[in-house]
Design a protein around this motif. Structure first.
Motif, PDB file in Angstrom:
ATOM      1  N   THR A 119       0.676  -3.388  12.781  1.00  0.00           N
ATOM      2  CA  THR A 119       0.732  -2.723  11.475  1.00  0.00           C
ATOM      3  C   THR A 119       1.671  -1.517  11.497  1.00  0.00           C
ATOM      4  N   ALA A 139       4.088  -7.107   2.377  1.00  0.00           N
ATOM      5  CA  ALA A 139       3.081  -8.042   1.878  1.00  0.00           C
ATOM      6  C   ALA A 139       1.935  -8.091   2.877  1.00  0.00           C
ATOM      7  N   ALA A 140       0.714  -7.861   2.389  1.00  0.00           N
ATOM      8  CA  ALA A 140      -0.465  -7.805   3.258  1.00  0.00           C
ATOM      9  C   ALA A 140      -1.043  -9.205   3.420  1.00  0.00           C
ATOM     10  N   THR A 143      -5.263 -11.275   5.482  1.00  0.00           N
ATOM     11  CA  THR A 143      -6.412 -11.071   4.591  1.00  0.00           C
ATOM     12  C   THR A 143      -7.744 -11.253   5.312  1.00  0.00           C
ATOM     13  N   ILE A 149      -5.589  -4.741   5.545  1.00  0.00           N
ATOM     14  CA  ILE A 149      -5.030  -4.524   4.211  1.00  0.00           C
ATOM     15  C   ILE A 149      -4.981  -3.033   3.904  1.00  0.00           C
ATOM     16  N   LYS A 153      -1.653  -0.589   3.298  1.00  0.00           N
ATOM     17  CA  LYS A 153      -1.492   0.174   2.057  1.00  0.00           C
ATOM     18  C   LYS A 153      -1.166   1.633   2.356  1.00  0.00           C
ATOM     19  N   ILE A 163       4.052  -2.573  -2.117  1.00  0.00           N
ATOM     20  CA  ILE A 163       3.283  -3.515  -1.310  1.00  0.00           C
ATOM     21  C   ILE A 163       2.546  -4.469  -2.228  1.00  0.00           C
ATOM     22  N   THR A 165      -0.671  -6.969  -2.328  1.00  0.00           N
ATOM     23  CA  THR A 165      -1.925  -7.210  -1.614  1.00  0.00           C
ATOM     24  C   THR A 165      -2.795  -8.176  -2.420  1.00  0.00           C
ATOM     25  N   GLU A 168      -9.783  -9.264   0.277  1.00  0.00           N
ATOM     26  CA  GLU A 168     -10.166  -9.704   1.624  1.00  0.00           C
ATOM     27  C   GLU A 168     -10.628 -11.151   1.563  1.00  0.00           C
ATOM     28  N   ILE A 175      -0.463 -14.693  -1.591  1.00  0.00           N
ATOM     29  CA  ILE A 175       0.061 -13.331  -1.546  1.00  0.00           C
ATOM     30  C   ILE A 175       1.553 -13.354  -1.217  1.00  0.00           C
ATOM     31  N   ASP A 194       2.940  -9.072   6.793  1.00  0.00           N
ATOM     32  CA  ASP A 194       1.929  -9.010   7.847  1.00  0.00           C
ATOM     33  C   ASP A 194       1.153 -10.315   7.842  1.00  0.00           C
TER      34      ASP A 194
END
Length: 308
Positions: A119, A139-140, A143, A149, A153, A163, A165, A168, A175, A194
């Motif tokens: 990260t 881009a997260a 999940t 996440i 952020k 970003i 997201t 969860e 995404i 990610d």
């Protein structure tokens, strides 16, 4: 940086652990034009203990066995010879990530086990591209963990990049789809994604990444343009096993090595280059945003060998 402290001293503290170990093993090898078998054994053992691995150690031993040291085989001359052999291995794989995709964005999937520094490396990579005047979006896609996440952020806000997201447990491919659309609409140059880092179930991770690739392929047949594996240098030879697995699961195209600022043995970089030949894009040498450095093979080789 404190006054009087060199840049290399600050950023390569971890690699210097390797050179210190080599120095201890080379200190008694002096004053001979050629190295004898016992001396070569000592050097080979030192290289293996420094995480360069048996293949690299054997290669360097073979080269040193042929070397004639004009002014005697003193410690400095041996270290110089070791540095040059390491550099020969590292030079072909020193390749930065270039933003060349057309049409934009260039999609960079970032993978790695949890705890590898993935990260923070994404944030540093975003900052690096910003310094080159590229527009960046995150881009997260991991999940699986709410913490992943949330952390991304925070970093996006700190770096100052947009970003995308989702919830969860949401669908990572959805995404990524939304992120590519948004990045295209906003004229973004680099989209850094990610992805999940769990290897407990390789099949599940492989299916997830395959779905992301299918979605990307519908939007841009060239995407993903890069699949970057983040490795923790403190894992030593275990990092090689991660390369093996992620190559199979994700089709890795390049490496970033993190945590070379402490007790890490930087020699695993050399082992990875020798065994896999994957591009090494950068190394992480600290926690600050500007502590992701382009990979300099000659400097790293000299630091590992103790002559920088």
């Amino acid at each position: 940086m404190s006054e009087g402290t060199s840049w290399t001293e600050r950023v390569f503290g971890g690699l210097r652990k390797t050179s210190e170990r080599l120095g201890e093993n080379l200190a008694g090898i002096v004053s001979k034009t050629r190295l004898d078998e016992a001396q070569l054994d000592d050097i080979e053992d030192a290289l293996i203990l420094s995480d360069l691995g048996p293949r690299v150690a054997a290669r360097i031993r073979e080269r040193l066995a042929e070397e004639r040291f004009e002014r005697g085989a003193d410690e400095q001359a041996i270290k110089e010879a070791v540095a040059e052999e390491i550099a020969k291995i590292l030079r072909p794989v020193a390749k930065p990530i270039d933003i060349v995709a057309f049409p934009r964005p260039q999609v960079i999937l970032v993978i790695g086990v949890n705890g590898s520094g993935k990260t923070t490396t994404i944030a540093k990579l975003a900052h690096y591209f910003q310094e080159l005047d590229y527009g960046v979006m995150l881009a997260a896609g991991d999940t699986f963990r709410a913490a992943a996440i949330g952390q991304l952020k925070v970093w996006a806000e700190r770096v100052g990049v947009p970003i995308i997201t989702g919830p969860e447990g949401g669908d990572p491919a959805s995404i990524v789809f939304d992120a590519v659309k948004a990045a295209t609409d906003q004229g973004i140059d680099a989209l850094i994604v990610d992805t999940a880092g769990r290897l407990q179930n390789k099949r599940e991770l492989m299916d997830e990444l395959a779905k992301i690739r299918r979605v990307l392929g519908r939007l841009n047949p060239e995407a993903p343009h890069d699949v970057v594996l983040v490795l923790d240098a403190t894992n030593g030879q275990n990092a090689l096993q991660q390369i093996e697995i992620f190559k199979e699961v994700a089709g890795v195209t390049g490496l970033i090595m993190t945590k070379l600022d402490g007790t890490a043995r930087g020699g695993v970089l050399v082992a990875a280059a020798e065994q896999y030949g994957l591009p090494i894009h950068a190394i992480g040498v600290g926690e600050r945003l500007d502590d992701l450095r382009p990979f300099d093979p000659d400097l790293v080789a000299r630091v590992i060998a103790g002559v920088a």
